[in-house]
Design a protein around this motif. Structure first.
Motif, PDB file in Angstrom:
ATOM      1  N   ILE A 168      29.407 -83.282 109.189  1.00 44.68           N
ATOM      2  CA  ILE A 168      30.777 -83.280 109.747  1.00 44.68           C
ATOM      3  C   ILE A 168      31.733 -83.954 108.753  1.00 44.68           C
ATOM      4  O   ILE A 168      32.831 -83.455 108.500  1.00 44.68           O
ATOM      5  CB  ILE A 168      30.837 -84.017 111.109  1.00 44.68           C
ATOM      6  CG1 ILE A 168      29.989 -83.290 112.161  1.00 44.68           C
ATOM      7  CG2 ILE A 168      32.284 -84.138 111.596  1.00 44.68           C
ATOM      8  CD1 ILE A 168      29.925 -83.980 113.527  1.00 44.68           C
ATOM      9  N   GLU A 169      31.291 -85.045 108.174  1.00 44.59           N
ATOM     10  CA  GLU A 169      32.179 -85.802 107.282  1.00 44.59           C
ATOM     11  C   GLU A 169      32.528 -85.031 106.009  1.00 44.59           C
ATOM     12  O   GLU A 169      33.496 -85.347 105.332  1.00 44.59           O
ATOM     13  CB  GLU A 169      31.565 -87.170 106.965  1.00 44.59           C
ATOM     14  CG  GLU A 169      31.712 -88.102 108.171  1.00 44.59           C
ATOM     15  CD  GLU A 169      30.967 -89.416 108.049  1.00 44.59           C
ATOM     16  OE1 GLU A 169      30.161 -89.546 107.096  1.00 44.59           O
ATOM     17  OE2 GLU A 169      31.174 -90.295 108.918  1.00 44.59           O
ATOM     18  N   LYS A 170      31.722 -83.999 105.699  1.00 42.78           N
ATOM     19  CA  LYS A 170      31.996 -83.183 104.503  1.00 42.78           C
ATOM     20  C   LYS A 170      33.089 -82.139 104.753  1.00 42.78           C
ATOM     21  O   LYS A 170      33.578 -81.507 103.832  1.00 42.78           O
ATOM     22  CB  LYS A 170      30.723 -82.400 104.133  1.00 42.78           C
ATOM     23  CG  LYS A 170      29.724 -83.135 103.314  1.00 42.78           C
ATOM     24  CD  LYS A 170      28.731 -82.097 102.797  1.00 42.78           C
ATOM     25  CE  LYS A 170      27.380 -82.691 102.566  1.00 42.78           C
ATOM     26  NZ  LYS A 170      26.327 -81.682 102.473  1.00 42.78           N
ATOM     27  N   GLN A 171      33.406 -81.877 106.028  1.00 37.25           N
ATOM     28  CA  GLN A 171      34.334 -80.780 106.333  1.00 37.25           C
ATOM     29  C   GLN A 171      35.784 -81.220 106.115  1.00 37.25           C
ATOM     30  O   GLN A 171      36.094 -82.407 106.159  1.00 37.25           O
ATOM     31  CB  GLN A 171      34.117 -80.285 107.774  1.00 37.25           C
ATOM     32  CG  GLN A 171      32.671 -79.924 108.100  1.00 37.25           C
ATOM     33  CD  GLN A 171      32.047 -78.919 107.135  1.00 37.25           C
ATOM     34  OE1 GLN A 171      32.713 -77.997 106.656  1.00 37.25           O
ATOM     35  NE2 GLN A 171      30.769 -79.090 106.831  1.00 37.25           N
ATOM     36  N   THR A 172      36.655 -80.248 105.890  1.00 38.70           N
ATOM     37  CA  THR A 172      38.048 -80.579 105.580  1.00 38.70           C
ATOM     38  C   THR A 172      38.884 -80.718 106.858  1.00 38.70           C
ATOM     39  O   THR A 172      38.571 -80.094 107.876  1.00 38.70           O
ATOM     40  CB  THR A 172      38.703 -79.492 104.700  1.00 38.70           C
ATOM     41  OG1 THR A 172      38.747 -78.275 105.467  1.00 38.70           O
ATOM     42  CG2 THR A 172      37.928 -79.250 103.417  1.00 38.70           C
ATOM     43  N   GLN A 173      39.949 -81.500 106.727  1.00 36.62           N
ATOM     44  CA  GLN A 173      40.875 -81.703 107.840  1.00 36.62           C
ATOM     45  C   GLN A 173      41.447 -80.357 108.317  1.00 36.62           C
ATOM     46  O   GLN A 173      41.535 -80.112 109.511  1.00 36.62           O
ATOM     47  CB  GLN A 173      42.040 -82.546 107.330  1.00 36.62           C
ATOM     48  CG  GLN A 173      42.221 -83.841 108.041  1.00 36.62           C
ATOM     49  CD  GLN A 173      43.114 -84.765 107.247  1.00 36.62           C
ATOM     50  OE1 GLN A 173      43.028 -84.838 106.020  1.00 36.62           O
ATOM     51  NE2 GLN A 173      43.969 -85.484 107.942  1.00 36.62           N
ATOM     52  N   SER A 174      41.825 -79.504 107.364  1.00 34.05           N
ATOM     53  CA  SER A 174      42.486 -78.256 107.770  1.00 34.05           C
ATOM     54  C   SER A 174      41.525 -77.345 108.533  1.00 34.05           C
ATOM     55  O   SER A 174      41.919 -76.678 109.493  1.00 34.05           O
ATOM     56  CB  SER A 174      43.099 -77.536 106.575  1.00 34.05           C
ATOM     57  OG  SER A 174      42.113 -77.272 105.627  1.00 34.05           O
TER      58      SER A 174
END
Ligand code: MLT
Length: 255
Positions: A168-174
């Motif tokens: 999850i922490e690897k995914q982007t905000q957008s």
């Protein structure tokens, strides 16, 4: 990973295995690697296609709003690129919403449907408002807001929690904001699903606290031909918590 330019985005995917085409669609806010264990058990049964949905993993998306239907169009464009006419779809949670949107839009291209820890109903007004609040929080503070809140709800197994949190922490905000809004605006496809003619398999943990097993049971009631595989003790991540049982369930889509 393989990458293609379609619908103004870059879509990344893996493809391996032999047999009938099966697309494994990951949930929120994850990527195709959640299928690693299950896919290695299925590679002798299926021609496996594993996309990263727009924005997630190695796929890149635009910042403008998009819908489940747009995400389904991405998968249709990927199948066109691969020259695959018809496919079985197995969607995990949000991946199930995308699979349902695909099945509604392209029923002639679907040979079977697997819904893993997913549901066919839309968000309640409160659920929808909560998604928009979470999207605002993520836009302000980053993806860690979602990682913190979601991880303990995904599985009671500390090993699974640790693995999924990193993902999850690897995914982007957008990507996270875009998917939250797309989920909030998704259609209720429960009545549509009850009329489908292709085989449907429902794989659900009885310890899923994010999407209750009752959602799968409701589909089973509306569509008695659907096969419900109830995984005792599984949370929201059956493909990681119970890969053998998940793979066995998905093999029902091979015939
Ligand atoms: C998912 O795992 O994809 C999400 O929890 C689905 C949802 O929030 O409805």
């Amino acid at each position: 990973m393989n990458k293609i330019q379609i619908n103004n985005i870059t879509l990344a995917y893996e493809r391996f295995g032999v047999g009938k085409p099966l697309m494994l669609i990951h949930g929120f806010p994850l990527d195709h690697t959640i299928w690693n264990d299950t896919a290695s058990l299925l590679k002798n049964n299926f021609d496996l296609i594993l996309p990263d949905l727009r924005g997630f993993g190695q796929s890149i998306t635009v910042e403008t709003p998009y819908t489940m239907s747009d995400m389904a169009d991405d998968l249709a464009a990927l199948l066109d690129h691969l020259k695959v006419d018809k496919v079985a779809l197995a969607g995990h949670s949000m991946g199930g919403y995308v699979a349902l949107a695909f099945a509604q839009k392209y029923p002639q291209r679907v040979s079977g449907l697997g819904l893993i820890a997913s549901q066919a109903v839309a968000d309640s007004p409160e659920g929808k408002a909560k998604r928009y609040q979470t999207a605002a929080d993520v836009a302000q503070t980053g993806v860690c807001a979602v990682a913190e809140a979601m991880t303990p709800k995904l599985s009671a197994d500390a090993r699974v929690q640790a693995l999924v949190r990193v993902l999850i922490e690897k995914q982007t905000q957008s990507a996270v904001v875009g998917a939250l809004k797309a989920m909030a605006e998704r259609q209720d496809l429960h009545s549509h699903l009850s009329s489908v003619t292709f085989p449907v398999v429902l794989i659900h943990g009885d310890a899923d606290v994010l999407i209750s097993i009752e959602r799968a049971q409701e589909i089973g009631t509306a569509l008695p031909s659907a096969q419900l595989i109830k995984l005792q003790g599984a949370g929201h991540m059956p493909m990681i918590e119970f890969p053998t049982e998940t793979a066995d369930g998905l093999r029902l889509l091979a015939s």
